[in-house]
Design an enzyme around this catalytic site. Structure first.
Site, PDB file in Angstrom:
ATOM      1  N   THR A   6       0.694  -1.295  -0.204  1.00 22.16           N
ATOM      2  CA  THR A   6      -0.462   0.034   0.197  1.00 22.16           C
ATOM      3  C   THR A   6       0.621   1.249   0.152  1.00 22.16           C
ATOM      4  O   THR A   6       0.435   2.600  -0.690  1.00 22.16           O
ATOM      5  CB  THR A   6      -0.960   0.386   1.466  1.00 22.16           C
ATOM      6  OG1 THR A   6      -1.535  -1.395   1.107  1.00 22.16           O
ATOM      7  CG2 THR A   6      -2.089   1.595   1.314  1.00 22.16           C
ATOM      8  N   ASP A  30       1.879  -6.512  -4.938  1.00 23.58           N
ATOM      9  CA  ASP A  30       1.054  -6.483  -3.752  1.00 23.58           C
ATOM     10  C   ASP A  30       1.532  -7.623  -2.505  1.00 23.58           C
ATOM     11  O   ASP A  30       1.470  -9.018  -3.036  1.00 23.58           O
ATOM     12  CB  ASP A  30      -0.736  -7.058  -4.015  1.00 23.58           C
ATOM     13  CG  ASP A  30      -1.286  -6.899  -2.941  1.00 23.58           C
ATOM     14  OD1 ASP A  30      -2.676  -5.703  -2.892  1.00 23.58           O
ATOM     15  OD2 ASP A  30      -1.615  -7.525  -1.745  1.00 23.58           O
ATOM     16  N   SER A  31       1.262  -7.434  -1.463  1.00 26.26           N
ATOM     17  CA  SER A  31       1.675  -8.790  -0.612  1.00 26.26           C
ATOM     18  C   SER A  31       1.334  -9.979  -0.385  1.00 26.26           C
ATOM     19  O   SER A  31       2.002 -10.480  -0.102  1.00 26.26           O
ATOM     20  CB  SER A  31       2.483  -7.928   0.494  1.00 26.26           C
ATOM     21  OG  SER A  31       1.520  -7.903   1.309  1.00 26.26           O
ATOM     22  N   SER A  32       0.211  -9.993  -1.094  1.00 28.31           N
ATOM     23  CA  SER A  32      -0.634 -11.138  -1.332  1.00 28.31           C
ATOM     24  C   SER A  32       0.248 -11.977  -2.279  1.00 28.31           C
ATOM     25  O   SER A  32      -0.547 -13.097  -2.318  1.00 28.31           O
ATOM     26  CB  SER A  32      -2.154 -11.091  -1.127  1.00 28.31           C
ATOM     27  OG  SER A  32      -2.409 -10.469  -0.156  1.00 28.31           O
ATOM     28  N   ASP A  87       0.225  -7.239   4.946  1.00 20.95           N
ATOM     29  CA  ASP A  87      -0.546  -8.476   4.958  1.00 20.95           C
ATOM     30  C   ASP A  87       0.008  -9.864   4.913  1.00 20.95           C
ATOM     31  O   ASP A  87      -0.305 -10.462   6.114  1.00 20.95           O
ATOM     32  CB  ASP A  87      -1.511  -8.879   3.066  1.00 20.95           C
ATOM     33  CG  ASP A  87      -3.221  -7.705   2.589  1.00 20.95           C
ATOM     34  OD1 ASP A  87      -2.975  -6.855   4.019  1.00 20.95           O
ATOM     35  OD2 ASP A  87      -3.156  -7.807   1.902  1.00 20.95           O
ATOM     36  N   GLN A  93      -3.884 -21.594  18.988  1.00 21.52           N
ATOM     37  CA  GLN A  93      -5.416 -20.790  18.419  1.00 21.52           C
ATOM     38  C   GLN A  93      -5.226 -19.260  19.245  1.00 21.52           C
ATOM     39  O   GLN A  93      -5.405 -18.220  18.395  1.00 21.52           O
ATOM     40  CB  GLN A  93      -6.710 -21.340  17.644  1.00 21.52           C
ATOM     41  CG  GLN A  93      -6.438 -22.000  17.262  1.00 21.52           C
ATOM     42  CD  GLN A  93      -8.230 -22.725  17.309  1.00 21.52           C
ATOM     43  OE1 GLN A  93      -8.815 -22.421  17.065  1.00 21.52           O
ATOM     44  NE2 GLN A  93      -8.459 -24.282  16.229  1.00 21.52           N
ATOM     45  N   CYS A  94      -4.632 -19.179  20.338  1.00 19.67           N
ATOM     46  CA  CYS A  94      -4.620 -17.832  20.929  1.00 19.67           C
ATOM     47  C   CYS A  94      -3.278 -17.379  20.546  1.00 19.67           C
ATOM     48  O   CYS A  94      -2.094 -18.340  20.284  1.00 19.67           O
ATOM     49  CB  CYS A  94      -4.174 -18.968  22.647  1.00 19.67           C
ATOM     50  SG  CYS A  94      -5.926 -19.250  23.346  1.00 19.67           S
TER      51      CYS A  94
HETATM   52  N1  ASP Z   1      -2.915  -5.286   0.254  1.00 23.66           N
HETATM   53  C1  ASP Z   1      -1.814  -5.062   0.729  1.00 23.66           C
HETATM   54  C2  ASP Z   1      -0.232  -5.575   1.219  1.00 23.66           C
HETATM   55  O1  ASP Z   1      -0.338  -6.567   2.327  1.00 23.66           O
HETATM   56  C3  ASP Z   1      -1.515  -3.860   1.821  1.00 23.66           C
HETATM   57  C4  ASP Z   1      -1.243  -3.467   2.440  1.00 23.66           C
HETATM   58  O2  ASP Z   1       0.242  -2.546   2.266  1.00 23.66           O
HETATM   59  O3  ASP Z   1      -1.412  -2.408   4.360  1.00 23.66           O
HETATM   60  O4  ASP Z   1       0.648  -5.099   0.123  1.00 23.66           O
END
Ligand code: ASP
Length: 338
Positions: free
Chosen positions: A12, A56-58, A89, A274-275
């Site tokens: 972002t 985008d880091s996804s 992300d 999961q905690c």
């Molecule tokens: N979708 C964006 C990413 O991870 C979100 C971010 O940068 O905060 O690339």
């Protein structure tokens, strides 16, 4: 003059709106520079390496982690520190993976990004970027103040492999539930030396071989035998099992039999909770005693991100089952408290 390499992967921080769809898309580093004229006023020699394509880091994956780690290794002697601009992300995954790939790291590798693009008036990007650079440049007796992979976000510096993205809209996007922060930025930069790694005694070693043939079993009351067996009978070599509380699972016979079958077939199963806060304690309750007897490994207080990347890292090192399971339970880069 202090030399810092900025590695721009995307996120972002450098995004702009797609004029056709209105959705945020990654954009080049030049517009970051234009939006932060303060960069020129910093007394550092800054170089920029920009990824192509910008992500985008996804869309991050182990090959790109290896490329980032390789770049740091290649230019390690030239720079005093490294700042990686990265989407929030999957930042905690990248930070964890890099901590394992860069053994005996003696210089700062600071990941940062932002919740609002750098061109927006209320952006958090400028502060994050400028302070990350300052942290990467800070020295103590001629040596790096923070010789580890860390995440700087919203005035706080965390150990990378202890961090999680906990909020998708607050500026405070990250937390480190099981390890104290390494530094805090207020009027001054305060470093908490007791929690920061020591300088390594050996030279940096790059270990980028990751084996991604793993799987995840997240438990919930009512989980079906089919859902469990789809994982335990899959071809995965190791399984991260996300359990309840301090590492507990149902004691239903079909469930424990499924785990036993997987262990007997040579699969490594690592139990994490999961905690978000606290640690797995196998054997504390009757409901986890059996797991311990079966040879299920404790992930103690590791984050999910650290567990997954550590598992891929260890499986990629050509070790025996016994070595991998024993190393899973030890702290390699400060990622767990046993
Ligand atoms: N979708 C964006 C990413 O991870 C979100 C971010 O940068 O905060 O690339």
């Amino acid at each position: 003059m202090t030399k810092i390499l900025i590695i721009y992967t995307g996120g972002t921080i450098g995004m702009v709106n797609n004029p056709h769809t209105g959705a945020l898309i990654p954009f080049d580093f030049e517009q970051i520079q234009q939006n932060v004229p303060e960069l020129a006023r910093l007394n550092y020699d800054l170089d920029v390496y920009s990824f192509n394509p910008i992500l985008d880091s996804s869309n991050m994956d182990p090959q790109i982690w290896a490329k980032i780690a390789g770049l740091i290794n290649e230019r390690y002697e030239i720079y005093d520190g490294f700042v990686i601009l990265h989407g929030s992300d999957t930042m905690a995954y990248t930070a964890s993976a890099l901590s394992f790939m860069l053994k005996n790291l003696g210089k700062p590798v600071v990941l940062t990004g932002s919740q609002l693009p750098i061109g927006e008036i209320r952006t958090d990007a400028k502060e994050n970027l400028i302070t990350a650079l300052e942290i990467a440049a800070t020295k103590n007796n001629g040596q790096a103040m923070v010789p580890e992979v860390c995440i700087y976000f919203d005035y706080q510096l965390f150990r990378g492999n202890r961090s999680i993205k906990y909020n998708s809209e607050k500026f405070e996007a990250f937390r480190s539930p099981n390890y104290p922060k390494l530094a805090e930025a207020g009027v001054n930069l305060s470093f908490f030396n007791n929690y920061i790694s020591q300088q390594p005694v050996s030279a940096l070693r790059l270990e980028t071989n990751f084996n991604t043939n793993i799987s995840v079993l997240k438990l919930y009351p009512g989980i079906s035998e089919n859902a469990v067996k789809a994982i335990t009978r899959s071809s995965a070599e190791a399984i991260v099992m996300e359990t309840f509380g301090s590492g507990n699972t149902t004691t239903a016979a079909w469930f424990t039999d499924s785990l036993q079958e997987a262990v007997d077939a040579g699969k490594l199963i690592v139990d994490i909770s999961q905690c978000q806060g606290g640690s797995v304690e196998l054997g504390k309750y009757e409901t986890s005693k059996k797991l311990q007897q079966m040879g299920i490994v404790s992930g103690f207080d590791m984050t999910f991100e650290a567990t997954v990347t550590k598992m891929m890292y260890l499986l990629g090192q050509g070790l025996t089952y016994k070595e991998v399971s024993s190393l899973m339970e030890q702290s390699l880069r400060g990622e767990l408290t046993a």
